[in-house]
Motif scaffolding. Structure first.
Motif, PDB file in Angstrom:
ATOM      1  N   ALA A   1      -5.085  -0.736   6.709  1.00 22.20           N
ATOM      2  CA  ALA A   1      -5.474  -1.054   5.332  1.00 22.20           C
ATOM      3  C   ALA A   1      -6.764  -0.346   4.952  1.00 22.20           C
ATOM      4  O   ALA A   1      -6.949   0.066   3.803  1.00 22.20           O
ATOM      5  CB  ALA A   1      -5.631  -2.564   5.164  1.00 22.20           C
TER       6      ALA A   1
ATOM      7  N   GLU B   1      -6.999  -4.149  -6.816  1.00 17.19           N
ATOM      8  CA  GLU B   1      -6.704  -3.780  -5.430  1.00 17.19           C
ATOM      9  C   GLU B   1      -7.276  -4.803  -4.454  1.00 17.19           C
ATOM     10  O   GLU B   1      -6.610  -5.202  -3.491  1.00 17.19           O
ATOM     11  CB  GLU B   1      -7.252  -2.394  -5.106  1.00 17.19           C
ATOM     12  CG  GLU B   1      -6.917  -1.955  -3.682  1.00 17.19           C
ATOM     13  CD  GLU B   1      -7.648  -0.691  -3.265  1.00 17.19           C
ATOM     14  OE1 GLU B   1      -7.230  -0.091  -2.265  1.00 17.19           O
ATOM     15  OE2 GLU B   1      -8.633  -0.328  -3.924  1.00 17.19           O
TER      16      GLU B   1
ATOM     17  N   ASN C   1       0.640   3.995  -2.815  1.00 17.90           N
ATOM     18  CA  ASN C   1       0.378   5.376  -2.410  1.00 17.90           C
ATOM     19  C   ASN C   1       1.395   6.338  -3.028  1.00 17.90           C
ATOM     20  O   ASN C   1       1.028   7.381  -3.570  1.00 17.90           O
ATOM     21  CB  ASN C   1       0.437   5.463  -0.884  1.00 17.90           C
ATOM     22  CG  ASN C   1       0.419   6.892  -0.380  1.00 17.90           C
ATOM     23  OD1 ASN C   1      -0.569   7.603  -0.489  1.00 17.90           O
ATOM     24  ND2 ASN C   1       1.552   7.327   0.183  1.00 17.90           N
TER      25      ASN C   1
ATOM     26  N   LEU D   1       0.827  -1.210   0.000  1.00 18.71           N
ATOM     27  CA  LEU D   1       0.000   0.000   0.000  1.00 18.71           C
ATOM     28  C   LEU D   1       0.861   1.259   0.000  1.00 18.71           C
ATOM     29  O   LEU D   1       0.520   2.248  -0.661  1.00 18.71           O
ATOM     30  CB  LEU D   1      -0.935  -0.001   1.205  1.00 18.71           C
ATOM     31  CG  LEU D   1      -2.057  -1.045   1.199  1.00 18.71           C
ATOM     32  CD1 LEU D   1      -2.915  -0.901   2.453  1.00 18.71           C
ATOM     33  CD2 LEU D   1      -2.918  -0.927  -0.051  1.00 18.71           C
TER      34      LEU D   1
ATOM     35  N   ARG E   1      -5.130  -6.946  -1.717  1.00 19.95           N
ATOM     36  CA  ARG E   1      -5.392  -6.956  -0.281  1.00 19.95           C
ATOM     37  C   ARG E   1      -5.640  -8.378   0.218  1.00 19.95           C
ATOM     38  O   ARG E   1      -5.125  -8.787   1.268  1.00 19.95           O
ATOM     39  CB  ARG E   1      -6.593  -6.065   0.044  1.00 19.95           C
ATOM     40  CG  ARG E   1      -6.311  -4.567  -0.111  1.00 19.95           C
ATOM     41  CD  ARG E   1      -7.579  -3.757   0.112  1.00 19.95           C
ATOM     42  NE  ARG E   1      -7.388  -2.327  -0.072  1.00 19.95           N
ATOM     43  CZ  ARG E   1      -7.099  -1.455   0.891  1.00 19.95           C
ATOM     44  NH1 ARG E   1      -6.987  -1.891   2.133  1.00 19.95           N
ATOM     45  NH2 ARG E   1      -6.940  -0.179   0.635  1.00 19.95           N
TER      46      ARG E   1
END
Length: 232
Positions: free
Chosen positions: A180, A156, A116, A112, A160
């Motif tokens: 998360a 995504e 980001n 992540l 995850r």
């Protein structure tokens, strides 16, 4: 995470093929637990899916989409090269490179934080760079930008799921679940598009545009630092 290994260099535009080669080389050389390796696996999977869709006619302007993909990826690879040379990496990437081997940071956090940095900062600058290269306005890339965003949103959830602990670890993973859930790819993507439009509007004011980009990178880096909070 499974990647699309049937994609071959012969089916890929040369700039994108070079990106794929670098991503695959990194995958083969980085230790699997390295935080950069975790993100690189995710990014390689996404890039191979972009390539598959390029070949299948999944973009309105394949040439422009391929250019954007290559320009975008080079910003991440430039950060890797800077770190390898002992140079300062961009502020958006700095937390991930600093904490890439921290034993208290989980794989999902590494992934992540990388997404980001790349979406929150690099994507906006890549849109502007691509518009300059193709001599077009950001609006010309809007449709394919949305297509890439939809692809990322679909992947995504798989990212995850593949990096979250199993059900037997849910109790001790509560802080990870909170972290998360505190970051949104959709909001990062929307922010990147707004930032790209802002930077494009400032192209006649290079000093102001540079300051805008630097502050954007610092803000994205701060979010990355939070995402990488060691959980013990």
């Amino acid at each position: 995470m499974t990647t699309t290994r049937h994609v071959t260099a012969a089916a890929v535009p040369a700039p994108v093929a070079a990106v794929l080669a670098r991503l695959r080389a990194l995958e083969a050389t980085l230790p699997p637990s390295d935080g950069i390796a975790v993100f690189n696996r995710v990014y390689l999977s996404v890039t191979e899916e972009v390539v598959r869709r390029l070949g299948a006619g999944g973009f309105q302007d394949p040439a422009a989409a391929g250019e954007l993909d290559a320009v975008f990826a080079r910003r991440y690879l430039a950060a890797v090269d800077a770190a390898g040379a002992g140079l300062t990496v961009p502020a958006c990437w700095r937390p991930l490179f600093q904490l890439r081997r921290h034993p208290g940071v989980r794989p999902l956090q590494f992934a992540l934080a990388g997404i980001n940095a790349h979406i929150g900062h690099d994507l906006a600058l890549a849109v502007v760079d691509t518009c300059r290269a193709l001599e077009c306005e950001p609006a010309a890339l809007a449709a394919d930008f949305e297509r890439v965003g939809d692809l990322l949103a679909g992947m995504e959830e798989r990212i995850r799921e593949s990096l979250m602990p199993g059900p037997d670890l849910l109790d001790i993973a509560d802080p990870l679940t909170h972290l998360a859930g505190s970051w949104s790819l959709e909001m990062a993507r929307d922010g990147a598009w707004a930032a790209a439009r802002g930077l494009w509007g400032l192209r006649g004011l290079p000093e102001t545009a540079q300051e805008f980009a630097e502050r954007l990178g610092s803000g994205v880096g701060l979010v990355g630092r939070c995402l990488l909070t060691p959980l013990g």
